[in-house]
Enzyme design. Structure first.
Site, PDB file in Angstrom:
ATOM      1  CG  HIS A   1      -2.026   1.135   1.308  1.00  0.00           C
ATOM      2  ND1 HIS A   1      -3.268   1.141   0.503  1.00  0.00           N
ATOM      3  CD2 HIS A   1      -1.712   2.396   1.661  1.00  0.00           C
ATOM      4  CE1 HIS A   1      -3.912   2.246   0.756  1.00  0.00           C
ATOM      5  NE2 HIS A   1      -2.917   3.355   1.343  1.00  0.00           N
ATOM      6  CB  CYS A   2       1.969   3.183  -2.575  1.00  0.00           C
ATOM      7  SG  CYS A   2       3.268   4.896  -2.923  1.00  0.00           S
TER       8      CYS A   2
END
Length: 293
Positions: free
Chosen positions: A133-134
């Protein structure tokens, strides 16, 4: 093979603080590069100035478009009707839980997990071929948007290095020109801020790009890399050899992410990725075919 996943997020993308910072950084780097570095070094309306401004503008546009696509593209959802078929001869492996050996099942989403899918605590759902998850795209990087995320990082690296070269050239040009002192000092802040932004950003993006090139060459996600380190240790402890089941060899691994047509590798198309519910493995290769270790 099933049609490519092109689903967009059903809800509007939230403009987070991190996304706002990235957008402002892109805008600042573009304005300072074109209207300060190029203008003061080459002259914005000279032939070299126009050429460099056009090239950098194209790079900036590519960064902006791929960044928007990485944000807005749904990384891949697990269908509510998904059910693993353990008797399917075309699926030689089924991922199981570390403890108990049962098929992977998400208690939070109340469905089985396809191979390479993981639950994201931030998105609160399972993501196909989840890499991570960025926060900088306010989205997961997964099956459907991994290629466009990689291309964005690649374009961003090129743009940052290009801007650094123009910054250095502009500084060197200023050093040999006889200009008024107050005019020279008026751009000093732009040079300092740009240098403080571009140098660490270029280093960080180069490291990120190198990391994902490594992952692509071995057909791994970030999660699978860390899981593989433990699996390798356990295998060696038990006297066996661990092989990543999705590592088909460098070229096959690259084409599985970037596509079979080399000419489209740098274009954010994803017509080749399939459904994300099944991936080729080393067991699908003809006997005797070599793969990377």
């Amino acid at each position: 093979m099933a049609a490519a996943v092109k689903a967009k997020s059903s809800t509007a993308t939230t403009l987070s603080l991190a996304v706002s910072v990235v957008v402002l950084a892109i805008a600042y780097i573009y304005v300072s590069t074109v209207f300060v570095f190029i203008d003061r070094w080459l002259g914005l309306f000279s032939s070299p100035g126009i050429m460099n401004a056009a090239v950098f503008s194209a790079l900036a546009a590519a960064c902006a478009l791929t960044y928007r696509a990485a944000i807005s593209t749904d990384p891949g959802r697990v269908p509510a009707t998904y059910m693993p078929d353990v008797e399917d001869a075309e699926s030689p492996i089924h991922e199981i839980k570390r403890k108990g050996g049962d098929l992977r099942y998400c208690q939070k989403c109340s469905h089985y997990k396809p191979p390479r899918a993981h639950h994201c605590r931030v998105c609160k759902r399972c993501v196909l071929r989840m890499d991570h998850h960025c926060i900088w795209i306010n989205n997961c990087v997964g099956h459907a948007n991994y290629k466009v995320f990689f291309i964005f990082v690649l374009y961003a690296v090129i743009a940052c290095i290009y801007s650094l070269v123009l910054l250095v050239g502009s500084l060197a040009s200023d050093g040999v020109q006889d200009e008024e002192k107050n005019r020279r000092s008026s751009f000093r802040t732009v040079y300092v801020v740009s240098g403080l932004l571009l140098v660490p950003l270029s280093i960080a993006l180069c490291v990120l790009l190198g990391w994902h090139i490594y992952l692509m060459l071995h057909n791994k996600t970030t999660i699978e890399y860390h899981e593989g380190v433990r699996a390798l240790w356990l295998a060696e402890k038990g006297g066996s050899i661990y092989k990543h089941p999705y590592d088909l060899g460098p070229y096959e691994n690259l084409t599985s992410v970037l596509g079979p047509n080399i000419l489209s590798w740098l274009w954010p198309t994803a017509n080749h990725i399939g459904s994300g519910l099944r991936y080729r493995t080393i067991y699908d290769l003809p006997k005797g075919a070599s793969t990377s270790k």
